[in-house]
Motif scaffolding. Structure first.
Motif, PDB file in Angstrom:
ATOM      1  N   MET A 138     -40.858  29.994 -16.747  1.00  0.00           N
ATOM      2  CA  MET A 138     -41.022  28.562 -16.911  1.00  0.00           C
ATOM      3  C   MET A 138     -42.074  28.334 -17.999  1.00  0.00           C
ATOM      4  N   HIS A 139     -41.656  27.721 -19.114  1.00  0.00           N
ATOM      5  CA  HIS A 139     -42.578  27.507 -20.225  1.00  0.00           C
ATOM      6  C   HIS A 139     -43.544  26.355 -19.982  1.00  0.00           C
ATOM      7  N   GLU A 140     -43.349  25.591 -18.932  1.00  0.00           N
ATOM      8  CA  GLU A 140     -44.290  24.517 -18.613  1.00  0.00           C
ATOM      9  C   GLU A 140     -45.691  25.067 -18.353  1.00  0.00           C
ATOM     10  N   MET A 141     -45.776  26.301 -17.819  1.00  0.00           N
ATOM     11  CA  MET A 141     -47.092  26.895 -17.575  1.00  0.00           C
ATOM     12  C   MET A 141     -47.817  27.146 -18.892  1.00  0.00           C
ATOM     13  N   SER A 142     -47.129  27.654 -19.898  1.00  0.00           N
ATOM     14  CA  SER A 142     -47.797  27.893 -21.184  1.00  0.00           C
ATOM     15  C   SER A 142     -48.196  26.579 -21.835  1.00  0.00           C
ATOM     16  N   ILE A 143     -47.396  25.538 -21.663  1.00  0.00           N
ATOM     17  CA  ILE A 143     -47.755  24.215 -22.193  1.00  0.00           C
ATOM     18  C   ILE A 143     -48.980  23.689 -21.467  1.00  0.00           C
ATOM     19  N   ALA A 144     -48.981  23.790 -20.142  1.00  0.00           N
ATOM     20  CA  ALA A 144     -50.126  23.319 -19.353  1.00  0.00           C
ATOM     21  C   ALA A 144     -51.398  24.066 -19.742  1.00  0.00           C
ATOM     22  N   MET A 145     -51.293  25.375 -19.921  1.00  0.00           N
ATOM     23  CA  MET A 145     -52.475  26.152 -20.293  1.00  0.00           C
ATOM     24  C   MET A 145     -52.986  25.771 -21.679  1.00  0.00           C
ATOM     25  N   ALA A 146     -52.076  25.481 -22.609  1.00  0.00           N
ATOM     26  CA  ALA A 146     -52.480  25.052 -23.953  1.00  0.00           C
ATOM     27  C   ALA A 146     -53.185  23.695 -23.899  1.00  0.00           C
ATOM     28  N   VAL A 147     -52.648  22.769 -23.113  1.00  0.00           N
ATOM     29  CA  VAL A 147     -53.275  21.445 -22.970  1.00  0.00           C
ATOM     30  C   VAL A 147     -54.658  21.588 -22.362  1.00  0.00           C
ATOM     31  N   VAL A 148     -54.761  22.350 -21.277  1.00  0.00           N
ATOM     32  CA  VAL A 148     -56.051  22.544 -20.614  1.00  0.00           C
ATOM     33  C   VAL A 148     -57.053  23.180 -21.583  1.00  0.00           C
ATOM     34  N   GLY A 149     -56.630  24.190 -22.321  1.00  0.00           N
ATOM     35  CA  GLY A 149     -57.529  24.847 -23.265  1.00  0.00           C
ATOM     36  C   GLY A 149     -58.045  23.906 -24.338  1.00  0.00           C
ATOM     37  N   GLU A 167     -37.873  13.012 -24.350  1.00  0.00           N
ATOM     38  CA  GLU A 167     -36.706  13.342 -23.537  1.00  0.00           C
ATOM     39  C   GLU A 167     -36.067  14.668 -23.963  1.00  0.00           C
ATOM     40  N   LEU A 168     -36.189  15.026 -25.241  1.00  0.00           N
ATOM     41  CA  LEU A 168     -35.594  16.252 -25.759  1.00  0.00           C
ATOM     42  C   LEU A 168     -36.610  17.372 -25.953  1.00  0.00           C
ATOM     43  N   ALA A 169     -37.807  17.206 -25.423  1.00  0.00           N
ATOM     44  CA  ALA A 169     -38.861  18.215 -25.599  1.00  0.00           C
ATOM     45  C   ALA A 169     -38.615  19.457 -24.748  1.00  0.00           C
ATOM     46  N   GLY A 170     -37.689  19.387 -23.839  1.00  0.00           N
ATOM     47  CA  GLY A 170     -37.389  20.540 -22.996  1.00  0.00           C
ATOM     48  C   GLY A 170     -38.434  20.789 -21.935  1.00  0.00           C
ATOM     49  N   VAL A 171     -39.114  19.724 -21.503  1.00  0.00           N
ATOM     50  CA  VAL A 171     -40.171  19.833 -20.509  1.00  0.00           C
ATOM     51  C   VAL A 171     -39.760  19.046 -19.266  1.00  0.00           C
ATOM     52  N   VAL A 172     -39.899  19.677 -18.118  1.00  0.00           N
ATOM     53  CA  VAL A 172     -39.638  19.006 -16.840  1.00  0.00           C
ATOM     54  C   VAL A 172     -40.981  18.469 -16.340  1.00  0.00           C
ATOM     55  N   PRO A 173     -41.160  17.143 -16.344  1.00  0.00           N
ATOM     56  CA  PRO A 173     -42.460  16.571 -15.987  1.00  0.00           C
ATOM     57  C   PRO A 173     -43.026  17.042 -14.645  1.00  0.00           C
ATOM     58  N   ASP A 174     -42.195  17.162 -13.607  1.00  0.00           N
ATOM     59  CA  ASP A 174     -42.694  17.617 -12.310  1.00  0.00           C
ATOM     60  C   ASP A 174     -43.185  19.059 -12.376  1.00  0.00           C
ATOM     61  N   ALA A 175     -42.457  19.906 -13.096  1.00  0.00           N
ATOM     62  CA  ALA A 175     -42.881  21.301 -13.260  1.00  0.00           C
ATOM     63  C   ALA A 175     -44.170  21.366 -14.067  1.00  0.00           C
ATOM     64  N   LEU A 176     -44.285  20.513 -15.087  1.00  0.00           N
ATOM     65  CA  LEU A 176     -45.509  20.482 -15.890  1.00  0.00           C
ATOM     66  C   LEU A 176     -46.696  20.039 -15.041  1.00  0.00           C
ATOM     67  N   ALA A 177     -46.502  19.037 -14.192  1.00  0.00           N
ATOM     68  CA  ALA A 177     -47.585  18.556 -13.324  1.00  0.00           C
ATOM     69  C   ALA A 177     -48.047  19.664 -12.374  1.00  0.00           C
ATOM     70  N   PHE A 178     -47.093  20.404 -11.810  1.00  0.00           N
ATOM     71  CA  PHE A 178     -47.427  21.515 -10.916  1.00  0.00           C
ATOM     72  C   PHE A 178     -48.229  22.580 -11.670  1.00  0.00           C
ATOM     73  N   CYS A 179     -47.752  22.957 -12.843  1.00  0.00           N
ATOM     74  CA  CYS A 179     -48.429  23.984 -13.645  1.00  0.00           C
ATOM     75  C   CYS A 179     -49.793  23.507 -14.129  1.00  0.00           C
TER      76      CYS A 179
END
Length: 143
Positions: free
Chosen positions: A1-12, A35-47
């Motif tokens: 799940m790439h949402e974790m790498s996105i979340a980690m980049a935002v946090v950093g 809408e086309l970013a390929g990100v699932v908002p709920d998964a991103l929130a969890f990560c």
């Protein structure tokens, strides 16, 4: 799940800017998600919650603002909502070769709220900018 790498980049990025600004805690982060970013908002929130653990952002709220995908046909100059699954052929003239995506791929930090210095009554809000910067300047996801 790439949402974790996105979340980690935002946090950093947010943590780096918050530390430079003398923050004691980050209370919220607002993201624009196309809408086309390929990100699932709920998964991103969890990560995001997991990525915040042990950082200045621990307990911070993640607010996502969706951006609908829109396209433009250069042949007939028509604009339309792309939708999901994406409809990339112009509904007006049927062309698919001269189409430009106008919106829907966004993924950026819009604003950050943090507490700084002694006392919980000192709160700062940052606004968007082209790059990470010291406190009192806006924050963006791009470096």
């Amino acid at each position: 799940m790439h949402e974790m790498s996105i979340a980690m980049a935002v946090v950093g990025q947010v943590e780096e800017a918050a530390e430079a600004g003398g923050a004691t805690a980050v209370t919220s982060v607002r993201l624009q998600v196309g809408e086309l970013a390929g990100v699932v908002p709920d998964a991103l929130a969890f990560c995001f919650e997991l990525a915040c653990a042990g950082t200045l952002l621990e307990g911070a709220e993640l607010v996502t603002e969706p951006v609908a995908a829109r396209a433009h046909c250069r042949s007939c100059t028509g604009d339309w909502a792309v939708g999901m699954p994406p409809r990339l052929a112009c509904p007006g003239c049927g062309q698919a070769t001269d189409v430009e995506l106008l919106t829907g791929r966004e993924l950026q930090i819009l604003s950050v709220h943090w507490e700084e210095g002694p006392g919980p009554d000192r709160v700062r809000t940052t606004a968007p900018a082209p790059a990470l910067a010291p406190a009192r300047e806006p924050i963006s996801e791009e470096r």
